[in-house]
Enzyme design. Structure first.
Site, PDB file in Angstrom:
ATOM      1  N   ASP A 156      61.472  73.580  26.919  1.00 38.37           N
ATOM      2  CA  ASP A 156      61.025  72.429  28.513  1.00 38.37           C
ATOM      3  C   ASP A 156      60.279  73.441  29.083  1.00 38.37           C
ATOM      4  O   ASP A 156      60.381  73.911  30.350  1.00 38.37           O
ATOM      5  CB  ASP A 156      62.804  72.548  29.709  1.00 38.37           C
ATOM      6  CG  ASP A 156      61.979  71.571  30.627  1.00 38.37           C
ATOM      7  OD1 ASP A 156      60.987  71.370  30.884  1.00 38.37           O
ATOM      8  OD2 ASP A 156      62.983  72.593  32.106  1.00 38.37           O
ATOM      9  N   CYS A 213      67.577  45.872  36.126  1.00 36.17           N
ATOM     10  CA  CYS A 213      67.869  46.749  37.155  1.00 36.17           C
ATOM     11  C   CYS A 213      67.074  47.609  37.836  1.00 36.17           C
ATOM     12  O   CYS A 213      66.262  48.317  36.665  1.00 36.17           O
ATOM     13  CB  CYS A 213      69.117  48.154  35.934  1.00 36.17           C
ATOM     14  SG  CYS A 213      70.093  49.284  36.927  1.00 36.17           S
ATOM     15  N   CYS A 216      68.640  53.055  39.828  1.00 34.51           N
ATOM     16  CA  CYS A 216      67.407  54.435  40.190  1.00 34.51           C
ATOM     17  C   CYS A 216      66.748  54.038  40.835  1.00 34.51           C
ATOM     18  O   CYS A 216      66.745  55.280  41.713  1.00 34.51           O
ATOM     19  CB  CYS A 216      67.082  54.698  38.687  1.00 34.51           C
ATOM     20  SG  CYS A 216      66.098  53.874  37.937  1.00 34.51           S
ATOM     21  N   CYS A 236      58.843  63.433  45.849  1.00 35.89           N
ATOM     22  CA  CYS A 236      60.032  63.392  45.278  1.00 35.89           C
ATOM     23  C   CYS A 236      61.142  65.221  45.483  1.00 35.89           C
ATOM     24  O   CYS A 236      60.323  66.072  45.643  1.00 35.89           O
ATOM     25  CB  CYS A 236      60.568  64.547  43.564  1.00 35.89           C
ATOM     26  SG  CYS A 236      61.764  64.161  42.498  1.00 35.89           S
ATOM     27  N   CYS A 263      68.100  66.831  43.224  1.00 31.77           N
ATOM     28  CA  CYS A 263      68.405  65.351  44.204  1.00 31.77           C
ATOM     29  C   CYS A 263      68.578  64.950  42.616  1.00 31.77           C
ATOM     30  O   CYS A 263      68.137  64.583  41.425  1.00 31.77           O
ATOM     31  CB  CYS A 263      67.260  65.101  44.998  1.00 31.77           C
ATOM     32  SG  CYS A 263      67.442  63.257  45.165  1.00 31.77           S
TER      33      CYS A 263
END
Length: 397
Positions: A156, A213, A216, A236, A263
Site C-alpha cells: 500500500d 445487494c 454498502c 468520503c 469510516c
C-alpha cells in the site's frame, strides 16, 4: 479460500531452478502457501502482471473525474500503477496476499456513543504497513532462498493496483464500495504484494458475487458513491478525516457524526462479513484505548501526548492538528454540553485549523445567545481570516 489447489488456471512459466534441485512450479507454490500461512497470511493467490490491463481504464477515468481529490500521488505516472511491468519490467508473476483484520465487535456500535470517538477498525492497533511488511519480507526471503529469483515487496505504499490484482489472483472481488470483498473474510482484508521473476501457477480470477445487494452504497453517510463501483473520494469520510488537510467542508460536518479517523460504514454493511466472524481470528489486535476513546480526553492532547497515544499507529500520520479538527467536529455533533469547556479551551490553540473547528463545535453546543456573547469577546482578537469566516458563518446560522 487462500491457497486452494483447485482452480489453478495455467502455468505462467517453466520448471524452476532452486539452489540445488529442480522444483515443479506447483510444488513450489504449495510450499509457498504453507509458508505464507505459517507467517500469518490468510489468503494467497498468484496472477500474471498483465492481468489487470482491462481495469486500467477504470482507474484512468477515476483520475480524470477528479474523484481522487487532493491525493495527487494517484495521478502521478498512472502507467506505473496500471501495469506492473512498467513499475518493474522483469516481473513475471504477482503474488497477492491477504491478512484478516475483522473486528471482534460491532464496529458501528461506537457511533451511538456520541461523547466518544469512532476510529476505523484498521487503525485501532499497530500500523498494518509495518506489521505486514515484515511478514512479506520474510516470505520473500524464503522464496529467494528456495528458488533462485528476484523479488520486490509492496504494501500500500507504491504504484500497485492491489485490489484488481487480488481479484485476478482469486483472493476476492472489488465490491460496489470499490473495496475488496472475500468469500472467506468479507470486507476485512489487508493486502500485500510480492512481484517476482519466477513463473508460478496462476489462480482463477474471482468473479463478482455482489449481485443486487446495495447495502454498502446505502450505508454511506455522505453519498460518496455516485454509482455502484464508483467512489468520489472528496465526499468520503475516510478521505475527509485523513487526506484532507484543510477544514472539513460544512456540507459534511453533520454527517461525520463522531467519526474522527476513517469510516467503516460501507465495509461493515457488507453481508459477506458474516463469514469473517465465524471462528476466524483477526491478526492485528485493537488497543483498548482506541476502541471508543473519550472526546474530552482527546481534545486535551497536545502534540507530545498525541504522539505518545498514537505511537506505532497509522493515526499519527495525520498529525495532531488535523486529528483535533476531527475531534472538534465530533464534539459539535455530540449534543453533550459537558464538552463545551473542551471546545472553548481550543479557541486559543496555535493552529487556525483547530480554532476554526472549535468555533463550529461551540456553535452547535451553545444556545445562540451564549454563542453570540462568546463571539463578541473572541472574534476581535482573531487574526486568521479562515477562523474569522467560521465565526461569521456560525453567527448567521
Amino acid at each position: 479460500m487462500a491457497g486452494r489447489r483447485a482452480g489453478v488456471a495455467d502455468l505462467c512459466g517453466p520448471r524452476l531452478l532452486s539452489n540445488t534441485d529442480l522444483i515443479a512450479p506447483a510444488e513450489l507454490k504449495a510450499a509457498l502457501i504453507e509458508t505464507a500461512h505459517a507467517l500469518g497470511f490468510d489468503q494467497l493467490g498468484v496472477t500474471r502482471p498483465e492481468a489487470t490491463a482491462e481495469r486500467a481504464q477504470y482507474f484512468l477515468d477515476f483520475i480524470a473525474s477528479g474523484g481522487h481529490g487532493d491525493m495527487d500521488w494517484l495521478a502521478r505516472e498512472p502507467q506505473r500503477r496500471t501495469d506492473p511491468r512498467t513499475l518493474w519490467s522483469e516481473v513475471r508473476s504477482v503474488i497477492m496476499l491477504g491478512v484478516n483484520y475483522g473486528p471482534d465487535e460491532d464496529p458501528l456500535a461506537v457511533l451511538q456513543a456520541r461523547s466518544h470517538g469512532a476510529i476505523s477498525v484498521y487503525a485501532r492497533g499497530d500500523d498494518y504497513h509495518d506489521v505486514i511488511k515484515k511478514q512479506l519480507k520474510a516470505l520473500a526471503r524464503w522464496l529467494v532462498a528456495t528458488a533462485s529469483c528476484d523479488v520486490k515487496v509492496f504494501i500500500d505504499t507504491a504504484a500497485v493496483m492491489e485490489k484488481p490484482l487480488s481479484q485476478a489472483a482469486g483472493i476476492g472481488w472489488q465490491g460496489k464500495h470499490t473495496n475488496l470483498v472475500s468469500r472467506g473474510f468479507g470486507s476485512w482484508l489487508f493486502l500485500g504484494a510480492i512481484y517476482t521473476t519466477l513463473g508460478l501457477p496462476c489462480d482463477t480470477p474471482e468473479i463478482d458475487h455482489c449481485g443486487s445487494c446495495r447495502a454498502c452504497l446505502e450505508s454511506c453517510p455522505t453519498a460518496a458513491f455516485p454509482a455502484p463501483y464508483q467512489l468520489d473520494a472528496r465526499r468520503c469520510i475516510s478521505y475527509l478525516t485523513i487526506e484532507n488537510k484543510g477544514p472539513i467542508p460544512h456540507e459534511f460536518r453533520k454527517a461525520m457524526g463522531n467519526r474522527i479517523y476513517g469510516c467503516d460504514d460501507c465495509l461493515a454493511a457488507c453481508p459477506w462479513n458474516k463469514f469473517a466472524q465465524e471462528g476466524r481470528e483477526a491478526k492485528l489486535a485493537a488497543r483498548d484505548a482506541l476502541r471508543a476513546p473519550s472526546l474530552a480526553d482527546l481534545a486535551g492532547l497536545d502534540d507530545p501526548a498525541f504522539r505518545a497515544l498514537f505511537s506505532k499507529s497509522p493515526v499519527k500520520r495525520v498529525g495532531r492538528d488535523r486529528f483535533i479538527r476531527n475531534v472538534l467536529i465530533a464534539i459539535g455533533n455530540s449534543d453533550d454540553p459537558t464538552l463545551v469547556a473542551s471546545a472553548e479551551r481550543l479557541l486559543a490553540d496555535p493552529s487556525p485549523l483547530v480554532r476554526g473547528a472549535a468555533v463550529w463545535a461551540l456553535a452547535q453546543l451553545l444556545p445562540p445567545e451564549a454563542f453570540a456573547k462568546l463571539a463578541t469577546t473572541a472574534l476581535p482578537s482573531e487574526q486568521d481570516q479562515s477562523v474569522r469566516d467560521e465565526w461569521r458563518l456560525a453567527s448567521r446560522e
